[in-house]
Structures are given as structure tokens and as C-alpha cells.
Design a protein around this motif. Structure first.
Motif, PDB file in Angstrom:
ATOM      1  N   SER A   8       0.813  -1.215   0.000  1.00  0.00           N
ATOM      2  CA  SER A   8       0.000   0.000   0.000  1.00  0.00           C
ATOM      3  C   SER A   8       0.849   1.268   0.000  1.00  0.00           C
ATOM      4  N   ILE A   9       2.077   1.197   0.501  1.00  0.00           N
ATOM      5  CA  ILE A   9       2.929   2.389   0.593  1.00  0.00           C
ATOM      6  C   ILE A   9       4.263   2.106  -0.091  1.00  0.00           C
ATOM      7  N   PRO A  10       4.645   2.912  -1.071  1.00  0.00           N
ATOM      8  CA  PRO A  10       5.963   2.741  -1.715  1.00  0.00           C
ATOM      9  C   PRO A  10       7.073   2.881  -0.681  1.00  0.00           C
ATOM     10  N   ASP A  11       8.157   2.153  -0.898  1.00  0.00           N
ATOM     11  CA  ASP A  11       9.251   2.149   0.078  1.00  0.00           C
ATOM     12  C   ASP A  11       9.799   3.546   0.355  1.00  0.00           C
ATOM     13  N   ASP A  12       9.940   4.366  -0.699  1.00  0.00           N
ATOM     14  CA  ASP A  12      10.513   5.690  -0.499  1.00  0.00           C
ATOM     15  C   ASP A  12       9.587   6.577   0.328  1.00  0.00           C
ATOM     16  N   ILE A  13       8.267   6.430   0.132  1.00  0.00           N
ATOM     17  CA  ILE A  13       7.313   7.211   0.927  1.00  0.00           C
ATOM     18  C   ILE A  13       7.315   6.733   2.368  1.00  0.00           C
ATOM     19  N   ALA A  14       7.359   5.413   2.563  1.00  0.00           N
ATOM     20  CA  ALA A  14       7.393   4.865   3.920  1.00  0.00           C
ATOM     21  C   ALA A  14       8.641   5.344   4.659  1.00  0.00           C
ATOM     22  N   PHE A  15       9.771   5.377   3.960  1.00  0.00           N
ATOM     23  CA  PHE A  15      11.019   5.823   4.567  1.00  0.00           C
ATOM     24  C   PHE A  15      10.929   7.307   4.938  1.00  0.00           C
ATOM     25  N   LYS A  16      10.303   8.087   4.082  1.00  0.00           N
ATOM     26  CA  LYS A  16      10.159   9.523   4.360  1.00  0.00           C
ATOM     27  C   LYS A  16       9.280   9.747   5.575  1.00  0.00           C
ATOM     28  N   ILE A  17       8.216   8.945   5.691  1.00  0.00           N
ATOM     29  CA  ILE A  17       7.332   9.050   6.859  1.00  0.00           C
ATOM     30  C   ILE A  17       8.112   8.745   8.130  1.00  0.00           C
ATOM     31  N   ALA A  18       8.849   7.636   8.110  1.00  0.00           N
ATOM     32  CA  ALA A  18       9.605   7.236   9.301  1.00  0.00           C
ATOM     33  C   ALA A  18      10.665   8.273   9.655  1.00  0.00           C
ATOM     34  N   SER A  19      11.280   8.853   8.656  1.00  0.00           N
ATOM     35  CA  SER A  19      12.354   9.829   8.890  1.00  0.00           C
ATOM     36  C   SER A  19      11.846  11.124   9.504  1.00  0.00           C
ATOM     37  N   SER A  20      10.557  11.395   9.371  1.00  0.00           N
ATOM     38  CA  SER A  20      10.001  12.657   9.879  1.00  0.00           C
ATOM     39  C   SER A  20       9.517  12.552  11.324  1.00  0.00           C
ATOM     40  N   LEU A  21       9.576  11.359  11.910  1.00  0.00           N
ATOM     41  CA  LEU A  21       9.013  11.136  13.242  1.00  0.00           C
ATOM     42  C   LEU A  21      10.019  11.385  14.357  1.00  0.00           C
ATOM     43  N   GLN A  22       9.469  11.743  15.530  1.00  0.00           N
ATOM     44  CA  GLN A  22      10.286  11.816  16.735  1.00  0.00           C
ATOM     45  C   GLN A  22      10.493  10.404  17.269  1.00  0.00           C
ATOM     46  N   VAL A  23      11.418  10.267  18.210  1.00  0.00           N
ATOM     47  CA  VAL A  23      11.819   8.936  18.668  1.00  0.00           C
ATOM     48  C   VAL A  23      10.644   8.118  19.187  1.00  0.00           C
ATOM     49  N   GLY A  24       9.807   8.728  20.034  1.00  0.00           N
ATOM     50  CA  GLY A  24       8.683   7.990  20.597  1.00  0.00           C
ATOM     51  C   GLY A  24       7.732   7.471  19.536  1.00  0.00           C
ATOM     52  N   ASP A  25       7.414   8.333  18.572  1.00  0.00           N
ATOM     53  CA  ASP A  25       6.514   7.929  17.495  1.00  0.00           C
ATOM     54  C   ASP A  25       7.174   6.900  16.579  1.00  0.00           C
ATOM     55  N   LEU A  26       8.471   7.049  16.368  1.00  0.00           N
ATOM     56  CA  LEU A  26       9.200   6.106  15.513  1.00  0.00           C
ATOM     57  C   LEU A  26       9.176   4.706  16.127  1.00  0.00           C
ATOM     58  N   CYS A  27       9.376   4.631  17.424  1.00  0.00           N
ATOM     59  CA  CYS A  27       9.349   3.334  18.102  1.00  0.00           C
ATOM     60  C   CYS A  27       7.945   2.726  18.065  1.00  0.00           C
ATOM     61  N   SER A  28       6.922   3.574  18.212  1.00  0.00           N
ATOM     62  CA  SER A  28       5.543   3.082  18.151  1.00  0.00           C
ATOM     63  C   SER A  28       5.231   2.524  16.770  1.00  0.00           C
ATOM     64  N   LEU A  29       5.656   3.253  15.737  1.00  0.00           N
ATOM     65  CA  LEU A  29       5.426   2.784  14.373  1.00  0.00           C
ATOM     66  C   LEU A  29       6.177   1.484  14.119  1.00  0.00           C
ATOM     67  N   GLY A  30       7.380   1.375  14.651  1.00  0.00           N
ATOM     68  CA  GLY A  30       8.178   0.180  14.443  1.00  0.00           C
ATOM     69  C   GLY A  30       7.579  -1.068  15.062  1.00  0.00           C
ATOM     70  N   SER A  31       6.675  -0.896  16.017  1.00  0.00           N
ATOM     71  CA  SER A  31       6.051  -2.047  16.672  1.00  0.00           C
ATOM     72  C   SER A  31       4.819  -2.548  15.927  1.00  0.00           C
ATOM     73  N   CYS A  32       4.464  -1.894  14.816  1.00  0.00           N
ATOM     74  CA  CYS A  32       3.235  -2.256  14.092  1.00  0.00           C
ATOM     75  C   CYS A  32       3.387  -3.535  13.269  1.00  0.00           C
ATOM     76  N   SER A  33       4.552  -3.759  12.693  1.00  0.00           N
ATOM     77  CA  SER A  33       4.744  -4.932  11.840  1.00  0.00           C
ATOM     78  C   SER A  33       6.233  -5.152  11.605  1.00  0.00           C
ATOM     79  N   ARG A  34       6.546  -6.302  11.040  1.00  0.00           N
ATOM     80  CA  ARG A  34       7.940  -6.593  10.742  1.00  0.00           C
ATOM     81  C   ARG A  34       8.497  -5.597   9.722  1.00  0.00           C
ATOM     82  N   PHE A  35       7.663  -5.246   8.746  1.00  0.00           N
ATOM     83  CA  PHE A  35       8.098  -4.283   7.726  1.00  0.00           C
ATOM     84  C   PHE A  35       8.502  -2.964   8.373  1.00  0.00           C
TER      85      PHE A  35
END
Length: 247
Positions: free
Chosen positions: A10-37
């Protein structure tokens, strides 16, 4: 369908990477717990290297320093450095709390705490994380504010946003300083006591530059002593209230 596959489709890799790169640490860790991807993406060394250098610019993180731990991921480095800063912050906080045994702190001890933040290379996020929180005494908030404005040179608007987010902008401190008495016709007049009650917002927005200047300079020249304490409401004495009620 597997959640990691769904995310990738559903999300191109480059867009997903841009989303992750824009997050603060707490939000980044929360997003990382959603799935293996998302776990693999949010653990990217590129993202955590950027987070490290943005949080601690004064450390001048270079390849040479990173090579001291050639097998250490940037995420691991970030966690290690965060815990190290937490320990140093606790040392400063404990020192200030000891100085507050009598509810006020002398300016010499106050300035030592501010200088300690500089000596351990605290960045803005460190100050926000460890000092600009409502759970702390207002004098610890003041030390963090002073460090941000004077030592880090941050604009007041930037600091005000953090004060508002932490609900501490209206907290007040009382600053008292004694000025050496002037000489008049060969006699020295009594020392002058000046008392000012100011909010953290007043200091951040430049409304009380004189008070901030006194705090930064300390006891020098004509100022012979400076004390800082939490501003407490003034209560009318019980006997005075009884007289008022009787009338």
C-alpha cells in the motif's frame, strides 16, 4: 493478509522511509512495533544516525567517534547516549534539590547547575526531556530555560512552544538581589533589596530582561547577593483576617 506485506503493497518504500524519517523517537518506536516491515524500516541506521546528530549537535558526531564502536548500530548508540545523559541530568537535579533545603538557592549554586549542563553538552531535546517538565520544581524549569536562552541561544518563541506544551509557562519564581548602598555626602546608604516575581513566560519572551541579566551575571559589581526561590502566594495573616471580619 500479512500486515507487513499489506504495508509494503500500500505504501511505496521511499514514501514509507520519508514518513519514518520525519518522526520523533517515541513515534518512531511506536510505528516500528506495528509490523515486521515497519520494524526493519524504523530501525534503519540512516534514520537513527540523523536522530543522534540532531539531538546532540554539540557532540560533533563524526565517523571517527562512531568507529569506536564499529559493530554498534546507531539505534543502540542513541539509547546508550540517552541513558548516559539521563544519569548526568540526575546528578544536576540532585545537586539543585540539595541546595533547596531551605526553599531558595544562591545564585552561585544556580549558575553552577547551568554551567554543568553546558559542560556535559546538553542539547535542547535533553533540556526538554529532563528539565522542562511539570513534574519538576519550577527552579529546575528555570535552569533549563536559562540554559536554552543564554547558552544555546534559542529564540524565545521556540522555547515558549515547549513551555506551553509542558504547561509550565505561567509558573513563577521570586528573584531577590541586594545592591550595595550608594555613597551620599561621605556616608554609605543601606544596601538596597530588590524583589521581583516573574513567570517563565516573562523571561522567555524578553519582558523581564533585567531579571534574566541579574541571574546570568550573578553577584558581581554592585550586586552583592542573589537568591532565587519558588514564588508562593501571599496569605493574609490569621489575626488580620479576624480583625477584618470583626469590622
Amino acid at each position: 493478509m500479512d500486515s507487513s506485506l499489506s504495508s509494503q503493497e500500500s505504501i511505496p518504500d521511499d514514501i514509507a522511509f520519508k514518513i519514518a524519517s520525519s518522526l520523533q523517537v517515541g513515534d518512531l518506536c511506536s510505528l516500528g512495533s506495528c509490523s515486521r516491515f515497519w520494524w526493519e524500516l524504523c530501525g534503519s541506521d540512516y534514520i537513527w544516525e540523523s536522530l543522534c546528530k540532531n539531538r546532540w549537535p554539540a557532540l560533533a558526531l563524526k565517523i571517527e567517534s562512531y568507529n569506536n564502536h564499529p559493530h554498534e548500530e546507531w539505534r543502540v548508540f542513541y539509547i546508550r547516549k540517552h541513558n548516559e545523559m539521563a544519569g548526568k541530568a540526575k546528578g544536576v537535579i540532585d545537586f539543585v534539590n540539595r541546595c533547596l533545603a531551605f526553599e531558595s538557592i544562591e545564585v552561585g549554586h544556580y549558575l553552577k547547575a547551568v554551567r554543568d549542563l553546558d559542560s556535559i553538552l546538553f542539547g535542547f531535546e535533553d533540556v526538554y526531556t529532563f528539565f522542562l517538565k511539570s513534574k519538576h520544581n519550577v527552579l529546575l524549569n528555570l535552569i533549563g530555560l536559562h540554559y536554552c536562552l543564554i547558552w544555546l541561544g534559542l529564540p524565545g518563541e521556540c522555547v515558549m512552544e515547549i513551555l506551553n506544551n509542558s504547561n509550565i509557562s505561567q509558573r513563577e519564581v521570586r528573584v531577590q538581589w541586594w545592591k550595595l548602598g550608594r555613597w551620599l555626602f561621605g556616608f554609605r546608604l543601606r544596601d538596597e533589596l530588590i524583589t521581583r516575581t516573574v513567570s517563565l513566560e516573562d523571561l522567555a519572551t524578553g519582558k523581564e530582561e533585567e531579571v534574566l541579566g541579574v541571574l546570568h551575571r550573578g553577584a558581581v559589581h554592585e550586586v552583592i547577593r542573589v537568591q532565587i526561590s519558588e514564588a508562593k502566594p501571599e496569605y493574609t495573616s490569621w489575626s488580620f483576617q479576624n480583625v477584618q471580619n470583626a469590622n
